[in-house]
Design a protein around this motif. Structure first.
Motif, mmCIF file in Angstrom:
data_model
loop_
_atom_site.group_PDB
_atom_site.id
_atom_site.type_symbol
_atom_site.label_atom_id
_atom_site.label_comp_id
_atom_site.label_asym_id
_atom_site.label_seq_id
_atom_site.Cartn_x
_atom_site.Cartn_y
_atom_site.Cartn_z
ATOM 1 N N LYS A 2 -36.784 -30.236 -9.382
ATOM 2 C CA LYS A 2 -37.446 -30.668 -8.152
ATOM 3 C C LYS A 2 -38.458 -29.610 -7.726
ATOM 4 C CE LYS A 2 -35.200 -34.518 -7.499
ATOM 5 N NZ LYS A 2 -35.891 -35.835 -7.586
ATOM 6 N N ILE A 3 -39.607 -30.087 -7.229
ATOM 7 C CA ILE A 3 -40.668 -29.204 -6.755
ATOM 8 C C ILE A 3 -40.737 -29.342 -5.242
ATOM 9 C CG2 ILE A 3 -43.109 -28.628 -6.927
ATOM 10 C CD1 ILE A 3 -43.134 -30.099 -9.623
ATOM 11 N N ILE A 4 -40.608 -28.216 -4.548
ATOM 12 C CA ILE A 4 -40.455 -28.232 -3.097
ATOM 13 C C ILE A 4 -41.415 -27.223 -2.473
ATOM 14 C CG2 ILE A 4 -38.810 -27.950 -1.190
ATOM 15 C CD1 ILE A 4 -36.605 -28.269 -3.398
ATOM 16 N N ALA A 5 -42.029 -27.612 -1.376
ATOM 17 C CA ALA A 5 -42.916 -26.706 -0.647
ATOM 18 C C ALA A 5 -42.307 -26.368 0.703
ATOM 19 C CB ALA A 5 -44.291 -27.340 -0.450
ATOM 20 N N VAL A 6 -42.589 -25.172 1.189
ATOM 21 C CA VAL A 6 -42.283 -24.825 2.569
ATOM 22 C C VAL A 6 -43.623 -24.804 3.295
ATOM 23 C CG1 VAL A 6 -42.331 -22.340 2.029
ATOM 24 C CG2 VAL A 6 -41.254 -23.133 4.139
ATOM 25 N N PHE A 7 -43.694 -25.541 4.418
ATOM 26 C CA PHE A 7 -45.012 -25.765 5.022
ATOM 27 C C PHE A 7 -44.903 -25.971 6.523
ATOM 28 C CE2 PHE A 7 -48.316 -28.951 6.298
ATOM 29 C CZ PHE A 7 -49.398 -28.093 6.234
ATOM 30 N N HIS A 8 -45.880 -25.436 7.219
ATOM 31 C CA HIS A 8 -46.142 -25.799 8.607
ATOM 32 C C HIS A 8 -47.620 -25.577 8.863
ATOM 33 C CE1 HIS A 8 -45.950 -26.404 12.889
ATOM 34 N NE2 HIS A 8 -44.667 -26.684 12.819
ATOM 35 N N GLU A 168 -34.408 -25.103 -12.190
ATOM 36 C CA GLU A 168 -33.856 -26.267 -11.496
ATOM 37 C C GLU A 168 -34.698 -26.647 -10.278
ATOM 38 O OE1 GLU A 168 -29.550 -27.621 -9.537
ATOM 39 O OE2 GLU A 168 -29.785 -25.639 -10.481
ATOM 40 N N TYR A 169 -35.185 -25.621 -9.586
ATOM 41 C CA TYR A 169 -36.045 -25.838 -8.421
ATOM 42 C C TYR A 169 -37.269 -24.935 -8.518
ATOM 43 C CZ TYR A 169 -31.896 -28.043 -6.427
ATOM 44 O OH TYR A 169 -30.807 -28.847 -6.212
ATOM 45 N N VAL A 170 -38.442 -25.513 -8.227
ATOM 46 C CA VAL A 170 -39.682 -24.749 -8.138
ATOM 47 C C VAL A 170 -40.150 -24.835 -6.691
ATOM 48 C CG1 VAL A 170 -42.061 -24.499 -8.919
ATOM 49 C CG2 VAL A 170 -40.294 -25.266 -10.530
ATOM 50 N N PHE A 171 -40.299 -23.680 -6.054
ATOM 51 C CA PHE A 171 -40.712 -23.624 -4.650
ATOM 52 C C PHE A 171 -42.141 -23.116 -4.532
ATOM 53 C CE2 PHE A 171 -36.098 -23.429 -4.124
ATOM 54 C CZ PHE A 171 -35.904 -24.268 -3.033
ATOM 55 N N ASP A 190 -42.250 -32.904 -4.765
ATOM 56 C CA ASP A 190 -41.253 -33.946 -4.490
ATOM 57 C C ASP A 190 -40.875 -33.956 -3.015
ATOM 58 O OD1 ASP A 190 -40.754 -34.862 -7.282
ATOM 59 O OD2 ASP A 190 -40.080 -32.790 -7.533
ATOM 60 N N ALA A 191 -40.884 -32.786 -2.388
ATOM 61 C CA ALA A 191 -40.436 -32.705 -1.003
ATOM 62 C C ALA A 191 -40.961 -31.434 -0.353
ATOM 63 C CB ALA A 191 -38.903 -32.721 -0.949
ATOM 64 N N ILE A 357 -30.566 -28.333 -0.140
ATOM 65 C CA ILE A 357 -30.511 -29.059 -1.417
ATOM 66 C C ILE A 357 -29.663 -30.333 -1.291
ATOM 67 C CG2 ILE A 357 -30.959 -27.017 -2.815
ATOM 68 C CD1 ILE A 357 -28.024 -26.884 -3.496
ATOM 69 N N ASP A 358 -28.769 -30.386 -0.316
ATOM 70 C CA ASP A 358 -28.029 -31.626 -0.082
ATOM 71 C C ASP A 358 -28.960 -32.742 0.390
ATOM 72 O OD1 ASP A 358 -25.601 -30.615 -0.841
ATOM 73 O OD2 ASP A 358 -24.903 -30.193 1.205
ATOM 74 N N ARG A 359 -30.099 -32.373 0.951
ATOM 75 C CA ARG A 359 -31.034 -33.378 1.474
ATOM 76 C C ARG A 359 -32.043 -33.846 0.427
ATOM 77 N NH1 ARG A 359 -32.483 -32.156 7.715
ATOM 78 N NH2 ARG A 359 -30.486 -31.264 8.409
ATOM 79 N N ILE A 360 -32.077 -33.189 -0.716
ATOM 80 C CA ILE A 360 -33.085 -33.522 -1.723
ATOM 81 C C ILE A 360 -32.682 -34.793 -2.480
ATOM 82 C CG2 ILE A 360 -34.230 -32.721 -3.832
ATOM 83 C CD1 ILE A 360 -33.837 -29.863 -2.778
#
Length: 360
Positions: A2-8, A168-171, A190-191, A357-360
């Motif tokens: 899963k590919i995930i960004a942190v953003f605001h 497993e995860y790319v941030f 992805d999220a 990760i429970d929310r992904i």
């Protein structure tokens, strides 16, 4: 993977600090993690590298960043290059598509930070890639393969590293902008999740994000539907989903409701309402739908860490490892007298990261 960004949309909300510690917590629990610093300010990179080490990486690849591949061929694919045998920045990895040539045949190794945790560092010149995106985004996608490759290249890079090294995860860490650079990153993730300081600017930033997601999805759907089967594989299987938020850098008051001082509590109580109002329901991750109004990890990481994040950058480790480091004299008193608080941050980030990760 899963590919995930942190953003605001608002700066100074602690994105890099939150991402680094979340990634460290997940890595310690056995998840294999890659962090990509896609913020031109490169603050995330400084959690893993000294200024001198980062500068050395930048200088090694300077000629490629400046000149690209002007003869229309990726010359690194026809001859060996020491540059591909050592860690490179995200802008270096984007340079082939920026120059309109084939991707590198060989992936430069990411920087190993800890067990299960690696980093692709950022570079201040990454902001230049936004002008390339502007030129190519306007091209009809069914007429230009290069335009699609450019827009989706962040996902291509993340996917190649995940498949090659088993992440497993790319941030992705990104800048506080709604420009084309972040649009390209976020819409191929992805999220994403959001740290929010309890203030007016952070709250109104949620509105900007929600309105942008609506516009971006229309463009994404139009582009995706216009391309052939092979190019569809470059896109995320579904439009980016919102995982939720956390309050960050809030002033704590144990004797007050929510454990927050009134000025921060007033805004903290409004943030869930803003999210429900402005983030389209179709953009919320299915697993997060029923608890989207609740902060990820509860109030685990709400409070301000004071100077602890600066120390984490200084000693190149998460906050909970600092008491075990060989400390400079100027830090010994602070760390020794607050050892329990430093160590407790580990439990806080474990709780946050597991809920995430429970929310992904």
């Amino acid at each position: 993977m899963k590919i995930i960004a942190v953003f605001h949309n608002k700066g100074g909300v602690g994105k890099s600090t939150l991402l680094f510690h979340t990634a460290c917590a997940l890595a310690e629990q056995g998840h294999k993690i890659l962090m990509i610093d896609a913020d031109p300010q490169s603050n995330l990179s400084l959690y893993g590298l000294s200024d001198i080490d980062l500068q050395a990486i930048w200088e090694d690849e300077e000629n490629v960043i400046i000149d690209g591949f002007p003869i229309g061929t990726n010359t690194f694919n026809t001859a060996s290059s020491s540059l591909l045998n050592s860690p490179r920045t995200i802008h270096f990895l984007l340079k082939p598509v920026e120059s309109g040539v084939d991707d590198y045949n060989v992936l430069p190794p990411a920087i190993h930070l800890f067990d299960n945790l690696s980093l692709i560092p950022g570079r201040i010149t990454l902001s230049q890639f936004e002008s390339i995106l502007a030129d190519r985004w306007s091209i009809s996608p069914d007429e230009n393969v290069l335009a699609i490759r450019t827009i989706t290249q962040f996902r291509t890079i993340a996917t190649r590293y995940a498949e090659t090294y088993g992440y497993e995860y790319v941030f992705f860490d990104v800048s506080p902008s709604l420009g084309l650079l972040n649009r390209a990153i976020l819409t191929t993730c992805d999220a994403f999740f959001m740290p929010a300081t309890p203030d007016l600017f952070s709250m109104y930033g949620i509105r900007n994000i929600g309105q942008s997601l609506t516009r971006w999805k229309k463009s994404y759907d139009s582009m995706y539907n216009a391309v052939g089967v092979q190019l569809k594989k470059l896109f995320a299987p579904d439009f980016v989903k919102f995982l939720g938020y956390t309050i960050y850098n809030a002033r704590g008051r144990s004797d007050q409701p929510l454990g927050l001082a009134k000025a921060h509590r007033d805004f903290a109580e409004k943030i869930p309402e803003e999210i429900k109002k402005w983030i389209p329901k179709e953009n919320v991750a299915l697993q997060a739908t029923n608890n989207i109004e609740y902060s990820i990890g509860g109030n685990a990481v709400w409070g301000s860490h004071n100077t602890y994040p600066a120390m984490a950058q200084k000693y190149k480790c998460p906050m909970w490892m600092i008491p075990g480091k060989e400390l400079e004299n100027e830090d010994k008193l602070t760390v020794t007298s607050n050892k329990v608080r430093f160590l407790d941050t580990q439990k806080s980030y474990y709780k946050f990261s597991n809920d995430l990760i429970d929310r992904i």
